[in-house]
Design a protein around this motif. Structure first.
Motif, PDB file in Angstrom:
ATOM      1  N   THR A 127      32.015 -27.598 -28.123  1.00 57.32           N
ATOM      2  CA  THR A 127      32.551 -28.189 -26.896  1.00 57.32           C
ATOM      3  C   THR A 127      33.507 -29.336 -27.190  1.00 57.32           C
ATOM      4  O   THR A 127      34.525 -29.512 -26.513  1.00 57.32           O
ATOM      5  CB  THR A 127      31.401 -28.676 -26.005  1.00 57.32           C
ATOM      6  OG1 THR A 127      30.382 -27.684 -25.946  1.00 57.32           O
ATOM      7  CG2 THR A 127      31.891 -28.976 -24.612  1.00 57.32           C
ATOM      8  N   ALA A 128      33.202 -30.131 -28.215  1.00 56.78           N
ATOM      9  CA  ALA A 128      34.053 -31.281 -28.541  1.00 56.78           C
ATOM     10  C   ALA A 128      35.455 -30.849 -28.955  1.00 56.78           C
ATOM     11  O   ALA A 128      36.414 -31.610 -28.796  1.00 56.78           O
ATOM     12  CB  ALA A 128      33.403 -32.107 -29.647  1.00 56.78           C
ATOM     13  N   GLU A 129      35.593 -29.643 -29.498  1.00 56.21           N
ATOM     14  CA  GLU A 129      36.913 -29.156 -29.898  1.00 56.21           C
ATOM     15  C   GLU A 129      37.838 -29.037 -28.694  1.00 56.21           C
ATOM     16  O   GLU A 129      39.006 -29.440 -28.736  1.00 56.21           O
ATOM     17  CB  GLU A 129      36.769 -27.804 -30.599  1.00 56.21           C
ATOM     18  CG  GLU A 129      38.112 -27.168 -30.977  1.00 56.21           C
ATOM     19  CD  GLU A 129      37.931 -25.775 -31.551  1.00 56.21           C
ATOM     20  OE1 GLU A 129      38.737 -24.877 -31.200  1.00 56.21           O
ATOM     21  OE2 GLU A 129      36.988 -25.566 -32.336  1.00 56.21           O
ATOM     22  N   LEU A 130      37.320 -28.480 -27.592  1.00 55.10           N
ATOM     23  CA  LEU A 130      38.122 -28.340 -26.378  1.00 55.10           C
ATOM     24  C   LEU A 130      38.463 -29.708 -25.793  1.00 55.10           C
ATOM     25  O   LEU A 130      39.607 -29.967 -25.396  1.00 55.10           O
ATOM     26  CB  LEU A 130      37.356 -27.502 -25.354  1.00 55.10           C
ATOM     27  CG  LEU A 130      37.994 -27.389 -23.966  1.00 55.10           C
ATOM     28  CD1 LEU A 130      39.366 -26.755 -24.043  1.00 55.10           C
ATOM     29  CD2 LEU A 130      37.094 -26.603 -23.028  1.00 55.10           C
ATOM     30  N   ILE A 131      37.468 -30.595 -25.756  1.00 51.94           N
ATOM     31  CA  ILE A 131      37.707 -31.935 -25.212  1.00 51.94           C
ATOM     32  C   ILE A 131      38.752 -32.667 -26.045  1.00 51.94           C
ATOM     33  O   ILE A 131      39.668 -33.310 -25.511  1.00 51.94           O
ATOM     34  CB  ILE A 131      36.394 -32.734 -25.152  1.00 51.94           C
ATOM     35  CG1 ILE A 131      35.400 -32.039 -24.228  1.00 51.94           C
ATOM     36  CG2 ILE A 131      36.645 -34.153 -24.681  1.00 51.94           C
ATOM     37  CD1 ILE A 131      34.031 -32.668 -24.215  1.00 51.94           C
ATOM     38  N   ALA A 132      38.656 -32.564 -27.376  1.00 50.72           N
ATOM     39  CA  ALA A 132      39.613 -33.240 -28.247  1.00 50.72           C
ATOM     40  C   ALA A 132      41.026 -32.687 -28.040  1.00 50.72           C
ATOM     41  O   ALA A 132      42.007 -33.440 -28.064  1.00 50.72           O
ATOM     42  CB  ALA A 132      39.191 -33.081 -29.706  1.00 50.72           C
ATOM     43  N   THR A 133      41.128 -31.391 -27.832  1.00 48.28           N
ATOM     44  CA  THR A 133      42.449 -30.795 -27.596  1.00 48.28           C
ATOM     45  C   THR A 133      43.089 -31.370 -26.346  1.00 48.28           C
ATOM     46  O   THR A 133      44.282 -31.700 -26.325  1.00 48.28           O
ATOM     47  CB  THR A 133      42.325 -29.265 -27.461  1.00 48.28           C
ATOM     48  OG1 THR A 133      41.771 -28.724 -28.658  1.00 48.28           O
ATOM     49  CG2 THR A 133      43.670 -28.626 -27.194  1.00 48.28           C
ATOM     50  N   VAL A 134      42.310 -31.518 -25.299  1.00 50.08           N
ATOM     51  CA  VAL A 134      42.843 -32.043 -24.034  1.00 50.08           C
ATOM     52  C   VAL A 134      43.174 -33.529 -24.159  1.00 50.08           C
ATOM     53  O   VAL A 134      44.245 -33.988 -23.722  1.00 50.08           O
ATOM     54  CB  VAL A 134      41.820 -31.802 -22.901  1.00 50.08           C
ATOM     55  CG1 VAL A 134      42.292 -32.471 -21.618  1.00 50.08           C
ATOM     56  CG2 VAL A 134      41.616 -30.324 -22.676  1.00 50.08           C
TER      57      VAL A 134
END
Length: 781
Positions: A127-134
């Motif tokens: 989940t953190a990967e998506l948040i970091a991308t945004v």
């Protein structure tokens, strides 16, 4: 801190990543879970993608076609080009589905239908990967909501993973991540969106008074605290950004990611430079059209466009003439502000170009029309000091608010790009801008300032701001650079009237007293003779025409019957009523002049009567002579009977509104608390009584304003004596509405705890005992 405007965004997107299908449990449980997640998505889309939102606030929704495995989710992220989002785009991301929290790892994973719990690294989505991308994109405004089990552990994970984030973005308070609890929380289906739904309803409730188009994150936290129910809602945590003074300040400003569900969009009818003093669209449609003329083009332009002929002509002569200063004054309720609002509104090019009002404007007699562009800026001095009022004028004339780098806390935040801070204060900056604009336009600027007596320090506004403005010159020849049209309230004395006689103004009342606020204003600005709006003899004809217009207005769409009361049978269009209306209007004018406030309330009472009184009826005339307070007593008694509510409870609602500082008292939890604390008798449900007042004709005794994006209420024509202004000669105070209890009309002594504190009253602790640990269920996220 006064809020700035909402940052502009070119585009707004709502990305929904909701996993609805798992193979866990029985088919019935699978269907229940799928239905529950779909209901959650409906709540989210109902807030951010509601078709009822205007184009500038609505988010365009996007969802993956399917979410079975990692490939589906990664392809969606690539297709949406989240890493390439521009800085003028706002993003809201909602993630929901089962969460995975491996015991030997600090990471959080979104479990997909094809995921293996013992192989999260290769089959579940970090989940953190998506948040970091945004968060690493260029988007300035981002909201990510993670609605799954164990999502609170993302707080530690993000702090570790986002150390590589650009320093400017790490401290950006407009990037917010919300999780559905702490690292051990297992929210059940719908608990996260239960809170969203309750917050949505809270904002839409008129009582809570959220008036701006968007909420701030500070608003959000207050709303969550007000609606949170531990039994049915997730304990939402803000896991990003890291708290700091910078973030706290940023969270006081409205966010494009938080459109206000309770906002009623009204297209401005006037330009920004004149909107403070001119009429709003609601006022125009309610009074100028509906009540004065029926509808556009019906029966002429209506009283508000053509009434008060002599005063209008005098102000028009000033606008087209060469005088430097004109002071308009009068006692409360005599129509001073309405006169100025008429002139400002009709001078606005935007208003005159509106086809909705074209028929009305076309029917205004030429000698009563206002030249377009004859007013350059118009502001209210209410609750301002000289620097704040100068800054308001500066912005109304087109200056950028960002130049006041060291301005007071009330200063609005810049929205039009960076500007070099000024070394001088707002008054000096305003004087420079006025001089430059006057030279550029080749003529003096005409400024309107109303409500001078309502400023925080009226004397300093006059001496430190208005007087320097009158001393500005365009050139060495001495041509003034500014012309001022000023509004200030001032009392006048009346002779004692015998029983059965209307009151008369005292002939000894000076036109320009030498010791009061009006006198100081005249001396400081070197103005000529002021004009008064409260001359009893001169206003009788105007008030009679005003009352006739109100009595003859159609009832349709105007709330002719208040809640719980049947529609009234009197039709003002009936020919037999015209003569009676004329006679009653003349009687009202004879008794209440020069108070247009008393006249309006008397007319509304007449409109509500099943049987009209005789114009010579002594009891009715006596009520008119006693003024607003007598009319209020009758209204209180009648509303109390219809609603079966004690009159003292209704009066407590009206009285406590007079305690509001600034522009008025907010409803929410403040007004009910004040009613409960200050009412003469215990009120079990103050909020219900307030709603009864607002649904009845008693709301005509209140007026509203917007302060710091919250709707506030105060008595109309509030009777507080203008600061710096003594009583009229002989100690006589003119009639005007005073709703404060007699025992509280002076400030409380030091240490008196009976006074309502201005800060927000805190709710009682809503948290209950901790619930039992739930067993593993398929409806957990």
């Amino acid at each position: 801190m006064t809020r700035g405007p909402v940052p502009g965004t070119y585009a707004r997107r709502l990305l929904v990543m909701a996993v609805t299908e798992y193979d866990d449990g029985t088919p019935a449980q699978q269907q229940e879970f799928s239905t529950g997640v779909s209901a959650q998505v409906t709540v989210v889309e109902g807030w951010w993608a509601d078709p009822g939102l205007d184009d500038g606030r609505r988010f365009a929704p996007a969802r993956p076609k399917q979410l079975r495995d990692l490939r589906d989710l990664r392809e969606f992220v690539l297709d949406e080009k989240l890493a390439e989002v521009d800085d003028d785009e706002a993003l809201v991301v909602y993630i929901t589905g089962h969460g995975l929290a491996p015991a030997n790892s600090p990471q959080h994973f979104l479990r997909l239908p094809d995921s293996y719990e013992d192989r999260p690294l290769s089959t579940a989505f970090p989940t953190a990967e998506l948040i970091a991308t945004v968060l690493d994109s260029r988007a300035t405004h981002v909201l990510v909501m993670v609605d799954s089990c164990f999502s609170g552990r993302l707080e530690t994970e993000l702090k570790a993973n986002l150390k590589a984030l650009r320093e400017g973005r790490r401290s950006l308070g407009s990037l917010v991540v919300l999780a559905a609890g702490n690292d051990e929380s297992r929210p059940r289906l719908g608990q996260f969106t239960n809170l969203l739904r309750a917050a949505h309803e809270h904002c839409a409730d008129r009582a809570n008074g959220y008036a701006g188009s968007h909420l701030s994150w500070q608003d959000w936290k207050g709303i969550v605290g007000a609606v949170f129910d531990a039994k049915t809602m997730a304990d939402i945590h803000e896991i990003w950004p890291t708290p700091s003074a910078t973030v706290q300040r940023a969270h006081q400003q409205p966010s494009p990611c938080l459109p206000n569900p309770g906002y009623a969009a009204v297209e401005p009818v006037l330009g920004a430079s004149l909107s403070q003093v001119g009429w709003t669209r609601t006022e125009l449609d309610t009074y100028w059209i509906s009540r004065a003329a029926g509808h556009p083009g019906a029966g002429g332009p209506g009283w508000y466009f053509t009434g008060r002929t002599e005063l209008v002509k005098r102000v028009l002569a000033f606008l087209v003439g060469t005088e430097n200063v004109l002071v308009v004054t009068g006692e409360a309720g005599s129509g001073k502000s309405a006169l100025l609002a008429r002139m400002v509104t009709l001078s606005d090019a935007r208003f005159r170009a509106d086809p909705h009002y074209g028929p009305l404007i076309a029917d205004i007699p030429e000698e009563l029309d206002v030249p377009v562009g004859s007013v350059d800026a118009a502001v209210l001095a209410r609750n301002s000091d000289p620097d704040e009022l100068a800054q308001t004028l500066y912005e109304a004339l087109g200056g950028s608010p960002s130049v006041f780098g060291t301005a007071p806390a009330r200063t609005r935040t810049a929205s039009r790009g960076p500007a070099k801070p000024l070394d001088e204060g707002p008054v000096v900056a305003l004087c420079k801008l006025v001089g430059e604009l006057a030279l550029l336009r080749g003529r003096p600027l005409t400024l309107v300032v109303d409500g001078i007596d309502e400023a925080r320090n009226p004397t300093r506004v006059i001496t430190d701001l208005l007087r320097p403005l009158t001393q500005l010159r365009m050139d060495t020849g001495g041509c003034p650079a500014v012309r001022l049209l000023l509004g200030v309230r001032s009392p006048r004395e009346y002779t004692t009237a015998a029983e059965g006689e209307a009151r008369r103004p005292s002939t000894s009342t000076p036109t320009a007293p030498s010791t009061d606020l009006l006198g100081l204003l005249i001396r400081a600005t070197h103005s000529g003779n002021s004009i008064r709006t409260d001359d009893v003899e001169a206003t009788r004809g105007d008030i009679a025409a005003y009352v006739r217009a109100l009595l003859r207005a159609p009832y349709e769409g105007q709330g002719g019957a208040e809640e719980g009361r049947p529609e009234l049978p009197l039709d003002p269009a009936q020919p037999q009523l015209r003569y009676q209306h004329r006679s009653l209007a003349a009687a009202v004018a004879e008794e209440v002049s020069p108070s247009f406030l008393d006249a309006r309330i008397a007319a509304e009472r007449l409109r509500s009567m099943r049987v009209l009184p005789s114009p010579d009826d002594p009891p009715w005339r006596r009520t008119l002579r006693e003024g607003t307070e007598a009319l209020l007593r009758e209204d209180l008694g009648e509303v109390a009977r219809w609603h079966d509510t004690p009159a003292e409870h209704l009066m407590a609602v009206l009285r406590t509104s007079a305690f509001g500082q600034g522009a008025g008292l907010p409803w929410a939890d403040i007004w009910p608390a004040a009613v409960r604390a200050l009412g003469p008798t215990p009120v079990a449900d103050p909020d219900a009584v307030i709603r009864q007042v607002m649904a009845s004709r008693l709301n005509g005794y209140l007026t509203t304003a917007v302060e710091d994006e919250r709707t506030v209420y105060r008595p109309i024509g509030r009777a507080d004596r203008p600061r710096g202004e003594p009583l009229a000669r002989g100690g006589h105070r003119p009639r005007r509405l005073d709703l404060r209890p007699a025992e509280r009309r002076c400030d409380p002594a030091p240490g008196d705890r009976s006074r309502v504190r201005p800060r927000r009253l805190q709710d009682q602790d809503r948290t209950g005992p901790a619930g039992r640990r739930n067993r593993r269920r398929t409806d957990h996220l």
